[in-house]
Design a protein around this motif. Sequence first.
Motif: not given
Length: 647
Positions: A119-127
């Motif tokens: 995965a590229v550009d993984i969001p910081p929010d766990p949900h």
Amino acid sequence: MPDRPGVHNVVNGDVTGTVVQAGEVVIARGRPAPRQLPASPARFVGRAGDLAGLADEPGVHAVVGSGGVGKTWLAVQWAHTHGHRFPDGQMFVDLRGFSPDRPMAPAAAVRGFLDALGAVDIPPDPHAQVALYRSLTADKRLLVVLDNAADAAQVESLLPGGSSCTVLVTSRRRLTSLNTRHGARHRILGVLGDAESHDLLRARLGSVRIASDPAAVQRIVKHCAGLPLALAIVASRVETSPEMSLARIADELGRLDDEDPANSFPAALSWSLRELTGPQARVLGLLATAPGPDIGLAAAAGLTGSVSELPALARLSLLETVADGRYRMHDLIRAEVRAEDVEATRRVTDHYLYTAHSADRHLQPYGAPAVLPPMSPDCRPEAPADLDAALAWFDAEHQCLLAAVDTAAEHEWHDVVWHLARTLTTYHHRRDHPDADIRTWRLALRARTPGPTLITSHRRLGEALTRALRDSEGLTHLREAIVLAEQSEDLYQLSHTHRALAWALGRQDEDADALNHAQENLRLSRELHDTTSEAHALNAVAWFTARLGDLDRARSFGEAALALRPNPEGEASGRETLAYVEDRAGRPDRSVEHYERALTLRRAHGYLRHIANTLDRMATPLRALGRDEEAEARSREARELFARLQE
């Protein structure tokens, strides 16, 4: 400031960004499918019925049984045998649900799977990470092995999307909610029958040895009560003690076994432990106290004083060898042999602290020097040679480092907790682990020791929470740091906290408020005669001034920042700010010049995310100049680097 193309964090000398448009899911193209399974169990025998009926179709399948009954061996054996059914890969995680250490947080496992999937550009929010994980797996034929789960709650966020994946879960508990909510099929794994137990011993010891005393073999089988782990320990001891007769082994097991099947494993283990040499027993007991799921050779040497006993303990099935020369201990064995030794525990914790400090100096060579707590006698920390070695060490030891923070907190070694949190911060930033950063700084904050460390803990926790998009919590801690710094009249802490607040508010597009804090950071930096901080502050003022549209003043501040000759990292950030200013001012040629110089500095520093972001941003002014082929080449290299970051 929001992490998006064209927006960079000039306040902390960092650059963050994306390579995709909003809503688009991008993974690394051309990378191999994940193959994370542990090695197939050596000389696996029996369980034909369990293997045949384990997972005949996609869905969730749970293998439930007591500790030591062979759940992991069964799941891994089935996975290797049926690997051809999963062309999109096989993923594995040990959730450590019954380990004496803290079980793995589901968020950490999700993040590991996202990395494995490219995965590229993984969001910081766990949900958001869970949602991305489900999106990436929705149409795949993928096997996911979730080993040693504590309960259904630890598993649910790790279930892939769609209906084409197969999930194998192992646990000591019946996960009934997985059945009701996800249609999981449960297989209760019992002990081995007598015939299968004989087969396991025959596979380990050979037919000749087994045939030499069938009655003794039958007694050994009875005392091991069909537990594969107990049989493996006994077989390993027999293999390494050819002079011992099977009858003597059966007699000794009988004296330890009181006919209660629940005592079969403790009896087998106790018998094996009695045969250990003094140094072997000491090393095993100390290894059981080691923080983390496994241990490397250097840390083991720091903990025990010697690694010469490790191969023998592995041959006795008391340790398991894992990748890269590391060792792991089954949690049942760990619980039985754990020998508390505070001095040894402090020694291995110091090993992690001092090595992390050395590694961090490669990641952040321009940071202020730190005075560490006194090193324990006989502690032998490692010294990574360069940036690549430092990152590799952090990658290999990350879970152990987090466990070391927990261990230090339990012993109330508050200075060690604080310095471990500090040395991990840059690594967590580089690898995009805000949740781990939050965890360590929360522990550091527990001591609430008045003074600079308390202010720093609030500031760093506020920054980590902000990176995790928990903006309200983050601002609360940053503002608490401001109050404490003002009360203590600590201008240095006050300056750095204004800098952090400017960055946090900028991520929320509160550019006017952010500018006010950047200006206060600038004023205090000058009062302190801190030219490095002044250069960063000038750069931040330039950035927010440009964001508010006053490009001429922004250019003046940016040029003033460069005139102070900041370190290479600071110059790169300053060049990127000026590149942004010139691009907005309609001077793409000047913008590209600044980006080119920033790129040279970024490449020299070696921080791939910074390099990728600079390449990505250069494309806009290059296209404005009609240099489309060059713009595409820069964008392509950026995409490749972002993909490498997920390997």
